[in-house]
Write a protein that holds these residues in place. Structure first.
Motif, mmCIF file in Angstrom:
data_model
loop_
_atom_site.group_PDB
_atom_site.id
_atom_site.type_symbol
_atom_site.label_atom_id
_atom_site.label_comp_id
_atom_site.label_asym_id
_atom_site.label_seq_id
_atom_site.Cartn_x
_atom_site.Cartn_y
_atom_site.Cartn_z
ATOM 1 N N PHE A 66 50.381 -6.960 -22.527
ATOM 2 C CA PHE A 66 49.319 -6.081 -23.014
ATOM 3 C C PHE A 66 49.523 -4.629 -22.590
ATOM 4 N N TYR A 67 49.819 -4.391 -21.329
ATOM 5 C CA TYR A 67 49.861 -3.019 -20.820
ATOM 6 C C TYR A 67 51.036 -2.234 -21.391
ATOM 7 N N ARG A 68 52.164 -2.907 -21.594
ATOM 8 C CA ARG A 68 53.280 -2.216 -22.240
ATOM 9 C C ARG A 68 52.963 -1.922 -23.699
ATOM 10 N N ARG A 69 52.152 -2.775 -24.316
ATOM 11 C CA ARG A 69 51.804 -2.589 -25.724
ATOM 12 C C ARG A 69 50.903 -1.366 -25.910
ATOM 13 N N VAL A 70 49.985 -1.149 -24.973
ATOM 14 C CA VAL A 70 49.047 -0.030 -25.133
ATOM 15 C C VAL A 70 49.570 1.250 -24.478
ATOM 16 N N ASN A 71 50.728 1.181 -23.823
ATOM 17 C CA ASN A 71 51.272 2.342 -23.114
ATOM 18 C C ASN A 71 51.417 3.550 -24.033
ATOM 19 N N SER A 72 51.770 3.290 -25.290
ATOM 20 C CA SER A 72 52.015 4.396 -26.229
ATOM 21 C C SER A 72 50.760 5.204 -26.525
ATOM 22 N N LEU A 73 49.586 4.642 -26.249
ATOM 23 C CA LEU A 73 48.340 5.366 -26.490
ATOM 24 C C LEU A 73 48.156 6.504 -25.489
ATOM 25 N N LEU A 74 48.701 6.353 -24.293
ATOM 26 C CA LEU A 74 48.492 7.332 -23.236
ATOM 27 C C LEU A 74 49.240 8.617 -23.548
ATOM 28 N N PHE A 102 35.619 -1.751 -31.370
ATOM 29 C CA PHE A 102 36.637 -2.585 -31.994
ATOM 30 C C PHE A 102 36.875 -3.828 -31.138
ATOM 31 N N THR A 103 37.425 -4.850 -31.751
ATOM 32 C CA THR A 103 37.798 -6.058 -31.028
ATOM 33 C C THR A 103 39.232 -6.430 -31.378
ATOM 34 N N ALA A 104 39.883 -7.125 -30.450
ATOM 35 C CA ALA A 104 41.247 -7.589 -30.684
ATOM 36 C C ALA A 104 41.399 -8.973 -30.072
ATOM 37 N N ASN A 105 41.681 -9.956 -30.922
ATOM 38 C CA ASN A 105 41.902 -11.334 -30.479
ATOM 39 C C ASN A 105 43.376 -11.698 -30.436
ATOM 40 N N ASN A 106 44.213 -10.924 -31.133
ATOM 41 C CA ASN A 106 45.644 -11.224 -31.180
ATOM 42 C C ASN A 106 46.418 -9.918 -31.297
ATOM 43 N N TRP A 107 47.740 -10.030 -31.300
ATOM 44 C CA TRP A 107 48.576 -8.827 -31.282
ATOM 45 C C TRP A 107 48.423 -8.023 -32.565
ATOM 46 N N ASP A 122 47.326 -4.101 -32.464
ATOM 47 C CA ASP A 122 48.138 -3.033 -33.035
ATOM 48 C C ASP A 122 47.335 -2.221 -34.050
ATOM 49 N N ALA A 123 46.521 -2.909 -34.838
ATOM 50 C CA ALA A 123 45.697 -2.205 -35.833
ATOM 51 C C ALA A 123 44.675 -1.300 -35.148
ATOM 52 N N VAL A 124 44.080 -1.785 -34.072
ATOM 53 C CA VAL A 124 43.100 -0.972 -33.346
ATOM 54 C C VAL A 124 43.758 0.268 -32.756
ATOM 55 N N LEU A 125 44.949 0.104 -32.187
ATOM 56 C CA LEU A 125 45.622 1.228 -31.544
ATOM 57 C C LEU A 125 45.976 2.327 -32.537
ATOM 58 N N GLN A 126 46.068 1.989 -33.807
ATOM 59 C CA GLN A 126 46.378 2.991 -34.835
ATOM 60 C C GLN A 126 45.134 3.655 -35.406
ATOM 61 N N GLN A 127 43.970 3.187 -35.017
ATOM 62 C CA GLN A 127 42.729 3.774 -35.532
ATOM 63 C C GLN A 127 42.621 5.234 -35.096
ATOM 64 N N LYS A 184 36.180 11.251 -30.529
ATOM 65 C CA LYS A 184 35.397 11.899 -29.496
ATOM 66 C C LYS A 184 34.351 10.937 -28.969
ATOM 67 N N GLY A 185 33.868 11.235 -27.774
ATOM 68 C CA GLY A 185 32.813 10.427 -27.195
ATOM 69 C C GLY A 185 33.327 9.096 -26.683
ATOM 70 N N LEU A 186 32.433 8.130 -26.578
ATOM 71 C CA LEU A 186 32.775 6.805 -26.071
ATOM 72 C C LEU A 186 33.390 5.963 -27.167
ATOM 73 N N ARG A 187 34.578 5.423 -26.865
ATOM 74 C CA ARG A 187 35.220 4.461 -27.762
ATOM 75 C C ARG A 187 35.419 3.156 -27.015
ATOM 76 N N TRP A 188 35.379 2.041 -27.742
ATOM 77 C CA TRP A 188 35.254 0.732 -27.104
ATOM 78 C C TRP A 188 36.192 -0.261 -27.779
ATOM 79 N N VAL A 189 37.068 -0.903 -26.988
ATOM 80 C CA VAL A 189 37.947 -1.940 -27.519
ATOM 81 C C VAL A 189 37.780 -3.186 -26.648
ATOM 82 N N GLU A 190 37.263 -4.246 -27.234
ATOM 83 C CA GLU A 190 37.118 -5.508 -26.503
ATOM 84 C C GLU A 190 38.327 -6.384 -26.797
#
Length: 570
Positions: free
Chosen positions: A372-380, A518-523, A527-532, A539-545
């Motif tokens: 998971f953490y390597r997958r979301v690393n690109s967002l940083l 947003f929610t994510a149950n699988n890869w 990936d779709a959420v990370l491209q949003q 801006k403001g609070l964003r939420w990914v479960e």
């Protein structure tokens, strides 16, 4: 600043002016009847008041703020308020965050007559709470005499700067408007420089000789380097020597991880075997900012060999078995300035950096801690503040490769579950104040169990219009506790919440929660959420479960869990 003449100022304005001179722009806290008169002076003084949902959260937020701004302040009321905050103050003490805890106390006549007022134990004893705080603050003072107030304030604030730990200031309810001398305000409070000792030149020469003759050296950056204030010197040393550089858990993010010689977190036997071999065979380890707790050293297994180490703390340098005391952080500055980098050899056989191959993950496969953490690393991105809560997130965040200029706060030693959400409030606010012309963002990784401890502060994040992305790791309870003990026990479960409604419930503008949750149950979903665009640029609070298995753990937690399972089978 309210002045009666050029020579006097109210006690409240004196204190708040001093805080602003030291870089504090916001104060956290909760109103209570013994601090209300003091609070009347906060915003007129030019400070921003951040009212939190409770005092514990205020302490957590002040801790996060201090780690970026260098100092923070909070205000609570006597007894009930300050004791609510004391857990957060204790954590700031353990991990060296300089928080100024200001407590509004009953007026002097009540204390002097031992009146049985509310918020006391009804025994006429008013010093019990101060005595409790003496154990979790580096200095304490009671401002009950106008003649000595300026010196008391200056001394306590200086102690916070010197030791990078919390301090405690009591202000009786009849004192905020009392006039005190303003003479000291023309001189800034500073950390006093330690005198140069007679043996300093000898110590510098001894260390330099070790550096010039080292064949298999490395640099180990620990977390108290931040508190000591030597990060610029460390990064200079890393660039100029090109020596292999590792960080501890609490040192993560304190050096530029995109430097070719920076290898990231050193994990001992849980990490790359080649790194451990090099570490164990090193003939010189320069260790900065030692914080030698069990959780920071993976059960004391990442401590370097004292015989081959030079360890720098805020007050001493240890070379092998010899400890030289009364050396200030300026000693590190003088060391770096005195080195002849042309005489420093490159390591003869540096280890290879760990290369983790990209794995093909099934689009509909369950999201796992391992990937998971390597997958979301690109967002940083540069300038982000990344925060990882106690639990699986604190372990997973060690795998990030942080962009240049990104800071990471991870759970280290105090490990108070729920700390990171209010700390995100404080850190995000400090980051915005430090960079008023640059967009800033905080990214928080927190478990569903931790969230339930301090969730109310989502409302303050929203009210302060902070840009925060939250990854909520829903693994059905306290997974870190399951790994330690009771993996099947009901006491490690938590109530199920409808997390996607949180933003709306806690005060977001109409429709904001629906657009930014947003929610994510699988890869594939992740990936779709990370491209949003809302996640990338919103801006403001964003939420990914993010949904994960409740016994999915990595690193040391996996070792502990496997021992528990083996014991059950036995």
């Amino acid at each position: 600043m309210t002045k009666s003449d050029s020579a006097t100022v109210t006690l409240a304005d004196y204190l708040f002016t001093r805080l602003q001179q030291l870089g504090v722009k916001s104060i956290f806290g909760v109103p209570g009847d013994y601090n209300l008169r003091l609070l009347d002076y906060v915003e007129p003084s030019g400070l921003h008041w951040v009212g939190t949902c409770n005092e514990l959260n205020a302490a957590y937020a002040a801790d996060g703020y201090a780690r970026l701004a260098g100092l923070s302040a909070m205000i609570t009321t006597f007894g009930v308020g300050e004791l609510s905050a004391i857990n957060g103050i204790a954590g700031a003490y353990a991990e060296r965050a300089p928080v100024v805890h200001i407590v509004g106390t009953p007026p002097r006549p009540s204390q002097e007559s031992r009146a049985l007022v509310h918020h006391t134990f009804a025994d006429g004893e008013y010093r019990r709470f101060a005595a409790m705080h003496a154990h979790v603050t580096i200095a304490q003072t009671n401002l009950n005499d106008p003649r000595t107030v300026p010196e008391q304030i200056d001394t306590v604030l200086q102690q916070a700067l010197i030791h990078n730990r919390p301090v405690y200031i009591e202000i009786p309810d009849d004192m905020p408007g009392v006039l005190v001398s303003a003479a000291n305000l023309s001189t800034n409070i500073q950390r006093p420089a330690a005198p140069t000792t007679a043996q300093e030149s000898t110590i510098l020469t001894r260390i330099a000789d070790r550096i010039y003759t080292a064949k298999q050296p490395l640099i180990l950056v620990d977390g108290e380097s931040r508190a000591i204030g030597i990060l610029d010197e460390i990064n200079t040393l890393v660039r100029q020597t090109s020596w292999p550089t590792f960080t501890t858990v609490s040192g993560k993010g304190l050096v530029d991880e995109h430097q070719p010689s920076v290898y990231g977190n050193y994990a001992g036997r849980l990490g790359d075997p080649n790194h451990k071999t090099y570490f164990d065979q090193a003939d010189l380890i320069l260790e900065f900012g030692l914080h030698a707790t069990d959780t920071n050293t993976l059960g004391f297994q990442t401590l370097p060999n004292p015989a081959t180490s030079v360890t720098f703390t805020d007050k001493a340098v240890r070379i092998g078995d010899d400890t030289y005391r009364d050396l200030s952080p300026a000693f590190v500055t003088r060391l770096v300035q005195s080195l002849d980098f042309g005489r420093i050899s490159k390591p003869t056989n540096p280890p290879q950096k760990t290369v983790i191959p990209t794995e093909s993950l099934p689009p509909t496969g369950r999201i796992t801690q391992k990937h998971f953490y390597r997958r979301v690393n690109s967002l940083l991105r540069p300038g982000d503040v990344v925060l990882t809560e106690t639990g699986t997130a604190s372990y997973g965040g060690r795998d990030f490769t942080l962009p240049t200029g990104t800071r990471l706060f991870g759970a280290i030693t105090w490990l108070s579950i729920g700390y990171m959400l209010p700390a995100t409030l404080g850190a995000a606010l400090a980051q915005r104040e430090l960079n008023p012309n640059t967009p800033t963002r905080a990214v928080l990784f927190i478990g569903d169990g931790s969230l339930q401890m301090t969730v109310q502060e989502l409302s303050t994040i929203i009210r302060e219009k902070l840009d925060v992305v939250i990854f909520l790791l829903n693994n059905e309870g306290y997974t870190i506790e399951r790994a330690i003990h009771g993996r099947k026990q009901a006491y490690n479960d938590v109530a199920r919440w409808r997390h996607h409604l949180a933003a709306d419930f806690f005060g977001a503008e109409d429709g904001h929660g629906a657009r930014n949750s947003f929610t994510a149950n699988n890869w594939e979903e992740l990936d779709a959420v990370l491209q949003q665009d809302a996640i990338q640029n919103g801006k403001g609070l964003r939420w990914v479960e993010v949904f994960m298995e409740k016994e999915d753990v990595e690193g040391l937690l996996r070792v502990i869990l496997e021992k528990q399972i083996a014991a059950e089978k036995a």
